[in-house]
Motif scaffolding. Structure first.
Motif, mmCIF file in Angstrom:
data_model
loop_
_atom_site.group_PDB
_atom_site.id
_atom_site.type_symbol
_atom_site.label_atom_id
_atom_site.label_comp_id
_atom_site.label_asym_id
_atom_site.label_seq_id
_atom_site.Cartn_x
_atom_site.Cartn_y
_atom_site.Cartn_z
ATOM 1 N N GLY B 302 37.602 35.455 34.049
ATOM 2 C CA GLY B 302 37.879 36.328 32.908
ATOM 3 C C GLY B 302 38.120 37.759 33.355
ATOM 4 O O GLY B 302 39.115 38.381 32.988
ATOM 5 N N GLY B 303 37.214 38.265 34.197
ATOM 6 C CA GLY B 303 37.346 39.636 34.686
ATOM 7 C C GLY B 303 38.651 39.830 35.439
ATOM 8 O O GLY B 303 39.340 40.830 35.276
ATOM 9 N N ASP B 304 38.968 38.831 36.244
ATOM 10 C CA ASP B 304 40.185 38.850 37.033
ATOM 11 C C ASP B 304 41.436 38.964 36.181
ATOM 12 O O ASP B 304 42.332 39.758 36.457
ATOM 13 C CB ASP B 304 40.263 37.517 37.776
ATOM 14 N N ILE B 305 41.495 38.125 35.135
ATOM 15 C CA ILE B 305 42.675 38.104 34.270
ATOM 16 C C ILE B 305 42.834 39.462 33.589
ATOM 17 O O ILE B 305 43.921 40.041 33.552
ATOM 18 C CB ILE B 305 42.559 36.972 33.229
ATOM 19 N N VAL B 306 41.703 40.001 33.084
ATOM 20 C CA VAL B 306 41.762 41.305 32.411
ATOM 21 C C VAL B 306 42.275 42.375 33.371
ATOM 22 O O VAL B 306 43.175 43.152 33.039
ATOM 23 C CB VAL B 306 40.363 41.683 31.880
ATOM 24 N N LEU B 307 41.725 42.388 34.587
ATOM 25 C CA LEU B 307 42.127 43.424 35.544
ATOM 26 C C LEU B 307 43.586 43.259 35.960
ATOM 27 O O LEU B 307 44.310 44.238 36.146
ATOM 28 C CB LEU B 307 41.221 43.387 36.770
ATOM 29 N N PHE B 308 44.025 42.007 36.110
ATOM 30 C CA PHE B 308 45.413 41.735 36.491
ATOM 31 C C PHE B 308 46.372 42.265 35.432
ATOM 32 O O PHE B 308 47.352 42.951 35.730
ATOM 33 C CB PHE B 308 45.583 40.223 36.677
#
Lengths: 315, 319
Positions: B302-308
């Motif tokens: 989840g964090g990854d997708i948001v940051l991407f």
């Protein structure tokens, strides 16, 4: 458009903006910084003041004595060094080649690239205790147990038990993302012209990688390796079940031996010592050694990296 | 300078080379899959093995149980008693309590420091703040655990007159020290990635720097700040050595924050060494590992997708 579009950033007329210059937030957020730095200083001062007194040559070169209330920590230092050397041998080639594939072979928006990137980021976030479970189930049980079956070690397990090789490999997986990310950063700084020149002279992709890209990426690879060592030297949870020993009267001499390690030694002395007060000075000394080791490694890594960034900025 | 040599090109060598490099790139992916498979494999008996399910089936782990006639059903984690009890609820509560304290401590500090570093600090100041907080991240967690166990615990006990030296607050604050750098780094990154040209444009139109921060930078960077907090929470849940050493490790059900707690991660670390291979207890510990893995996997993804997405937007790639 190189900037976020209007739908995402709300435009508020100046007249309607809150009339504030942010003195209060400035003070509060500065307080946050001050508290963090203060706590760091307190921890470091406490450890240095209490630990410095016990550190001498004897402490660094002798094994623990009298149930860890006297003597030194040499086996733990030896084990830590052996662990990180084996780990680096395993993780650096894999990490560097993975970074090369991601930067030189795939397009950044390809599906495979995205999946691998997600995997790397997730690997970095897996709790260290889960690595410990995995190391026990996979390396010790599956690989080690399998090797025992193949070699027919009938007098009991040789490879299928906690050992330094399995601890190193577990730690190598844990530090893989560190090496990949650091190498990638270095690969991105290599000027395109260098590669093009290599191709123009008839170099193949592999030759370009071997003679142009790898030498140019050396500082980044080194940074990654150092950061991995710093991480690997300090982690305890992944090696608790995969090879670290409570106490050993001998040094590890074979890949399937158990070993002592600084971090685990700290844990053992802090929680299971028969006489906490008597152990305390040695405990502080051990913590100081581990701290100095981690900080020195990180400091060197930061130096190399900022040097590299400056070089890139300078063109 | 070395003489350049032109070797005859070998297509096969190039192809094999590429495949070999690809193989190395796949290691991370394969590792993630293997981790899940091998941890879940050891946890599987609590779903399938009738003998083990007698002691530890999923409903026994999740629901209240009574262990003798007439006993009021209760949650209880006592794997080594004559009638082993494997309720996960006390551990869940303990994990949550320690993580909650850590977040209450780390979010204001981490986000606050990130705001100062990105919005107020001079360039020189920032060059001091960032490496210093990164240094905090370089402290091994066993050292933080040691510090909480030996120094913090006695300090808190003296100041607040606590009954239990090792408790949720003590463990939580030490845990918070490990979480602060995670939140700081991600949040600071999000705020500094707002293009400088936008800030300058707003200032040119008459806004003061702090007005730019609150009306433009914070809304734009909010997903990144939130991602930092969530990733920090994932770290707090998974961290082991700090809670193992500083929490007291008592699996009790209590809403008080000054009593001892036992977390998921500390339970694995404390009990796996003594457990019988293949027993119900062994499977339950791997089941806890599976929970930790899945939970942190979701959080990281989840964090990854948001940051991407945030990064793409800041670079202006989206519509």
């Amino acid at each position: 458009m190189t900037a976020p579009s209007g739908s995402e950033i709300k435009v508020i007329p100046i007249e309607l903006m809150p009339k504030t210059r942010g003195y209060l937030p400035r003070g509060l957020t500065f307080l946050a910084v001050a508290i963090i730095i203060l706590m760091l200083l307190i921890i470091m001062t406490n450890i240095i003041l209490n630990g410095i007194g016990v550190i001498d040559w004897g402490f660094l070169s002798r094994p623990p004595e009298d149930g860890m209330t006297a003597g030194g920590i040499f086996p733990a230092i030896f084990g830590t060094v052996a662990l990180v050397i084996l780990m680096v041998i395993a993780v650096v080639p894999v990490g560097v080649l993975a970074a090369i594939y991601l930067q030189e072979y795939t397009r950044p928006d390809s599906y495979l690239m995205r999946v691998i990137r997600v995997a790397i980021n997730n690997l970095a976030g897996v709790p260290s205790i889960v690595f410990g479970l995995f190391g026990l189930g996979f390396f010790v049980g599956f690989v080690g147990g399998g090797m025992d079956k193949i070699f027919g070690n009938s007098q009991g397990p040789v490879w299928g038990q906690p050992a330094i090789i399995w601890a190193s490999l577990t730690m190598a997986l844990l530090t893989l993302p560190v090496v990949i990310v650091s190498t990638e950063e270095a690969l991105r700084t290599i000027p395109r012209e260098l590669k093009e020149a290599s191709y123009a002279l008839g170099g193949t992709k592999l030759q370009t990688i071997g003679r142009i890209i790898l030498p140019q990426a050396m500082p980044g690879i080194l940074t990654g390796a150092i950061l991995a060592v710093s991480r690997g030297a300090g982690e305890v949870a992944p090696i608790m079940f995969t090879g670290a020993a409570y106490y050993l009267p001998y040094l590890p001499s074979h890949l399937h031996d158990q070993f002592m390690v600084l971090g685990y030694h700290i844990y053992v002395m802090a929680t299971q010592s028969p006489d906490v007060e008597k152990t305390k000075p040695i405990l502080y000394g051990t913590v100081l050694v581990l701290m100095v080791l981690s900080f020195m490694l990180n400091f060197v890594a930061i130096l190399i990296r900022s040097n590299m960034r400056k070089k890139r900025a300078g063109g | 300078m070395r003489e350049l040599e032109f070797r005859p090109k070998s297509k096969i060598r190039e192809l094999l080379g590429e495949k070999f490099i690809l193989l190395n790139a796949l290691v991370a992916l394969i590792a993630i899959l293997l981790i899940f498979i091998f941890i879940f494999k050891e946890a599987l008996p609590i779903f399938t093995d009738p003998e083990i399910m007698q002691e530890a089936s999923v409903d026994k782990l999740m629901l209240k149980q009574s262990f003798y006639e007439g006993q009021e059903p209760r949650f209880s984690w006592q794997p080594n008693s004559s009638v082993p009890k494997y309720s996960l609820f006390p551990l869940f509560l303990g994990t949550l309590k320690a993580a909650l304290v850590a977040m209450l401590f780390a979010v204001p500090l981490g986000v606050g420091a990130a705001i100062y570093s990105s919005e107020f600090a001079s360039r020189r100041m920032r060059e001091i703040i960032k490496p210093t907080i990164e240094l905090l991240a370089a402290i091994p967690s066993v050292v933080l655990g040691f510090f909480a166990l030996i120094v913090l615990a006695s300090l808190f006990q003296e100041i607040f007159g606590l009954t239990f030296r090792l408790n949720a607050i003590n463990a939580g604050i030490a845990l918070g020290l490990a979480v602060v750098p995670v939140i700081f780094t991600v949040a600071e990154d999000a705020m500094t990635s707002v293009p400088q040209s936008l800030r300058e444009a707003a200032i040119a139109l008459g806004a003061n720097p702090w007005q730019v921060s609150i009306t433009m930078v914070f809304p734009a960077a909010m997903p990144g700040i939130a991602a930092g907090v969530v990733l920090g929470f994932g770290r707090a849940i998974g961290e082991t050595m700090i809670v193992l050493m500083a929490s007291g490790n008592a699996a009790i059900i209590s809403w008080s924050f000054v009593e001892s707690v036992r977390t998921f991660s500390a339970t694995i670390a404390a009990e796996l060494a003594e457990v019988v291979f293949g027993s119900a207890h062994y499977s339950v510990l791997f089941f806890i590992g599976t929970i930790l893995f899945i939970f942190t996997f979701i959080i990281n993804l989840g964090g990854d997708i948001v940051l991407f997405r945030l990064k793409e937007r800041m670079q202006g790639k989206s519509k």
